[in-house]
Write an enzyme that holds these catalytic residues in place. Structure first.
Site, mmCIF file in Angstrom:
data_model
loop_
_atom_site.group_PDB
_atom_site.id
_atom_site.type_symbol
_atom_site.label_atom_id
_atom_site.label_comp_id
_atom_site.label_asym_id
_atom_site.label_seq_id
_atom_site.Cartn_x
_atom_site.Cartn_y
_atom_site.Cartn_z
ATOM 1 N N ARG A 26 0.826 -1.192 0.069
ATOM 2 C CA ARG A 26 -0.112 0.149 -0.084
ATOM 3 C C ARG A 26 0.820 1.287 -0.195
ATOM 4 O O ARG A 26 0.416 2.185 -0.724
ATOM 5 C CB ARG A 26 -1.009 -0.118 1.114
ATOM 6 C CG ARG A 26 -2.062 -1.005 1.124
ATOM 7 C CD ARG A 26 -2.680 -1.451 2.395
ATOM 8 N NE ARG A 26 -3.764 -2.331 2.194
ATOM 9 C CZ ARG A 26 -3.682 -3.556 2.060
ATOM 10 N NH1 ARG A 26 -2.765 -4.349 2.022
ATOM 11 N NH2 ARG A 26 -4.834 -4.340 2.114
ATOM 12 N N SER A 167 -12.853 -9.818 2.747
ATOM 13 C CA SER A 167 -11.463 -9.604 2.218
ATOM 14 C C SER A 167 -10.982 -8.209 2.068
ATOM 15 O O SER A 167 -11.758 -7.455 1.455
ATOM 16 C CB SER A 167 -11.802 -10.210 0.656
ATOM 17 O OG SER A 167 -10.547 -9.880 -0.159
ATOM 18 N N GLN A 169 -8.496 -7.464 0.522
ATOM 19 C CA GLN A 169 -7.887 -7.165 -0.785
ATOM 20 C C GLN A 169 -9.192 -6.834 -1.759
ATOM 21 O O GLN A 169 -9.115 -5.628 -2.375
ATOM 22 C CB GLN A 169 -7.660 -8.343 -1.644
ATOM 23 C CG GLN A 169 -6.350 -8.989 -0.542
ATOM 24 C CD GLN A 169 -5.665 -10.179 -1.347
ATOM 25 O OE1 GLN A 169 -6.352 -10.917 -2.129
ATOM 26 N NE2 GLN A 169 -4.423 -10.470 -0.972
ATOM 27 N N ASP A 319 -4.020 -15.201 7.725
ATOM 28 C CA ASP A 319 -2.716 -15.784 7.098
ATOM 29 C C ASP A 319 -1.958 -16.798 7.962
ATOM 30 O O ASP A 319 -0.825 -17.336 7.674
ATOM 31 C CB ASP A 319 -1.774 -14.750 6.487
ATOM 32 C CG ASP A 319 -2.365 -13.937 5.461
ATOM 33 O OD1 ASP A 319 -3.267 -14.488 4.601
ATOM 34 O OD2 ASP A 319 -2.172 -12.807 5.145
HETATM 35 C C1 S3P Z 1 -4.155 -9.139 2.250
HETATM 36 C C2 S3P Z 1 -5.460 -9.577 2.549
HETATM 37 C C3 S3P Z 1 -5.628 -10.893 3.032
HETATM 38 C C4 S3P Z 1 -4.340 -11.756 3.200
HETATM 39 C C5 S3P Z 1 -3.515 -11.277 2.048
HETATM 40 C C6 S3P Z 1 -2.864 -9.955 2.170
HETATM 41 C C7 S3P Z 1 -4.302 -7.649 1.976
HETATM 42 O O1 S3P Z 1 -6.365 -11.376 1.867
HETATM 43 O O2 S3P Z 1 -4.771 -13.281 2.954
HETATM 44 O O3 S3P Z 1 -2.200 -11.935 2.536
HETATM 45 O O4 S3P Z 1 -3.085 -7.047 2.164
HETATM 46 O O5 S3P Z 1 -5.128 -6.795 1.834
HETATM 47 P P1 S3P Z 1 -7.944 -11.387 1.611
HETATM 48 O O6 S3P Z 1 -8.504 -9.908 1.842
HETATM 49 O O7 S3P Z 1 -8.074 -11.763 0.275
HETATM 50 O O8 S3P Z 1 -8.572 -12.320 2.850
#
Ligand code: S3P
Length: 442
Positions: A26, A167, A169, A319
């Site tokens: 980020r 999520s 992400q 994770d």
């Molecule tokens: C992350 C969000 C998680 C995690 C990934 C990093 C991030 O995934 O598993 O290693 O940096 O936003 P999800 O948001 O898909 O669960």
């Protein structure tokens, strides 16, 4: 490259864990969208973060590393990224892929993203669906998988979106797209996930509101704002620290310290769980650094007792289950963790791969569609003596190298190279604490 871990005792010393992966991605992305120079210290220099840096450079941001490890990003402004001239190689990194797709979705460029065999299996519809609603177009392989080509909207639309999966992400992809859409983009999270994007948007001067309501956490971002550059000190990654922490907990006589650890409440579910299992983990010197809570950890060998991990804790330790399962193998009793269907679409199917590897190491495991139950030894070393397949998954490799430190016969991982994605220097750091980890044949 194969690595093996053998029975160890008395880990000691100070573990300087690399920078947090989520925050590192980020910091580079927001730096690339700000106007002016962003300075980042403590950036994770792993392959995943290099994939993000490479993509941003290919789209016109200037990304430099000073000799002392300080990174400088000269941003191009929101909406200012240019079309890359070649494909963007995302390697193993789901975070790079999904967040960059958000960023590109409202920028009028076309780009093609490729990945390794693990990333090319992972579902992308979770981001392409909301991003299509904002005006982006996608051409992807069957099942909406990489390789994938995105054409960003020339007339982006803001969106109000309720996350169908917990999520960070997906949340971040929609917010990054919202930066270049006119008006308010709103994400509603029925279950809260890590909030680094929100914190960093604030650090870069964006107007963003966050409210806890009945329907969940509501995050609203005003689009088409200019971002101001920032100075970011990246805290150390608690997801990487999980492995040396558990190594110390399961090897007799150990005591280690881990300074400068990120303690964001959305990231420390593992540490709560381990404490419930009886782990001696102390947090000292709690402070704020770069808008994130940070503290120093000290960890001592502790006999562990099995627990049932509450499913609602999953987002704050998503994770960390491979590491937890290694700890559970040494605990007294049956550790149960469910509500984990997301683990089947990580870098590998982490439920299947962990179950298979643990069984090969002589641990009794029950596998469910959404979780595992692990019958621990009560502290006696597990039999071990297996070679475990890591399936291009860094955390599987590190989990079994941790378990091998409390195994009667060495545990080998068939391919340790994926560790470079998130934890460069893992084997050296662990050896420095006294762990018997070495290359096969050494
Ligand atoms: C992350 C969000 C998680 C995690 C990934 C990093 C991030 O995934 O598993 O290693 O940096 O936003 P999800 O948001 O898909 O669960």
């Amino acid at each position: 490259m194969q690595l093996s871990a053998s029975l160890s005792q008395r880990l000691s010393g100070t573990a300087l864990i690399p920078g947090d992966k989520s925050i590192s991605h980020r910091a580079l992305m927001f730096g690339a969208l700000a106007v002016g120079e962003t300075v980042i210290t403590g950036l994770l220099e792993g392959e995943d973060v290099h994939a993000t840096a490479g993509a941003l450079s290919a789209m016109g941001a200037q990304v430099h590393r000073d000799h002392d490890g300080t990174w400088r990003v000269f941003g191009v402004g929101v909406g200012g990224l240019m079309e890359p001239q070649t494909e963007l190689a995302m390697g193993n990194s789901g975070t790079s892929t999904r967040l960059l797709l958000g960023l590109m979705a409202t920028t009028p460029i076309t780009a093609t993203l490729t990945g390794d065999a693990s990333l090319s299996k992972r579902p992308m519809a979770r981001v392409t669906k909301p991003l299509e609603a904002m005006g982006a177009q996608f051409v992807a392989r069957e099942g909406v998988r990489l390789p994938l080509t995105v054409t960003g909207a020339s007339l982006p639309r803001p969106l109000t979106y309720t996350l169908p999966v917990a999520s960070a992400q997906v949340k971040s992809a929609v917010l990054l797209a919202g930066l270049n859409a006119p008006g308010l983009t709103t994400v509603i999270e029925p279950v809260a996930t890590r909030d680094h994007t929100e914190r960093m948007l604030q650090a870069f001067g964006a107007t963003i509101s966050i409210e806890d309501r009945e329907e969940g956490r509501v995050i609203a971002l005003m689009g088409e704002q200019e971002l101001a550059p920032a100075t970011i000190q990246v805290p150390r990654d608690p997801s990487s620290a999980a492995f040396p922490v558990i190594a110390a907990l399961i090897t007799e006589g150990s005591k280690i310290t881990l300074p400068g650890m990120l303690l964001n409440p959305g990231r420390i579910g593992l540490y709560e769980t381990l404490k419930e299992m009886g782990a001696k983990i102390a947090i000292e010197n709690e402070r704020m650094e770069g808008g994130e809570p940070v503290g120093d950890l000290s960890v001592e060998y502790s006999p562990l007792t099995a627990v049932a991990v509450p499913p609602e804790r999953a987002p704050s330790m998503i994770d960390e289950y491979p590491a937890l399962f290694a700890a559970a193998a040494l605990a007294q009793g049956r550790t149960l963790a469910r509500g984990l269907e997301e683990l089947r679409v990580k870098e590998s199917d982490r439920l299947a791969v962990m179950a298979e590897g643990l069984k090969a190491c002589g641990v009794k495991v029950e596998e469910f569609e959404d979780g595992l139950a692990i019958h621990g030894t009560g502290g006696t070393p597990v039999p071990g003596g297996a070679t475990v397949k890591t399936h291009l998954d860094h955390r599987i490799a590190m989990a079994f190298l941790t378990l091998g430190l409390a195994a009667q016969a060495p545990v080998t991982v068939d391919d340790a190279t994926p560790i470079e994605t998130s934890f460069p220097g893992f084997a050296a750091l662990m050896s420095g604490l006294g762990a018997a980890i070495k290359a096969q044949g050494e």
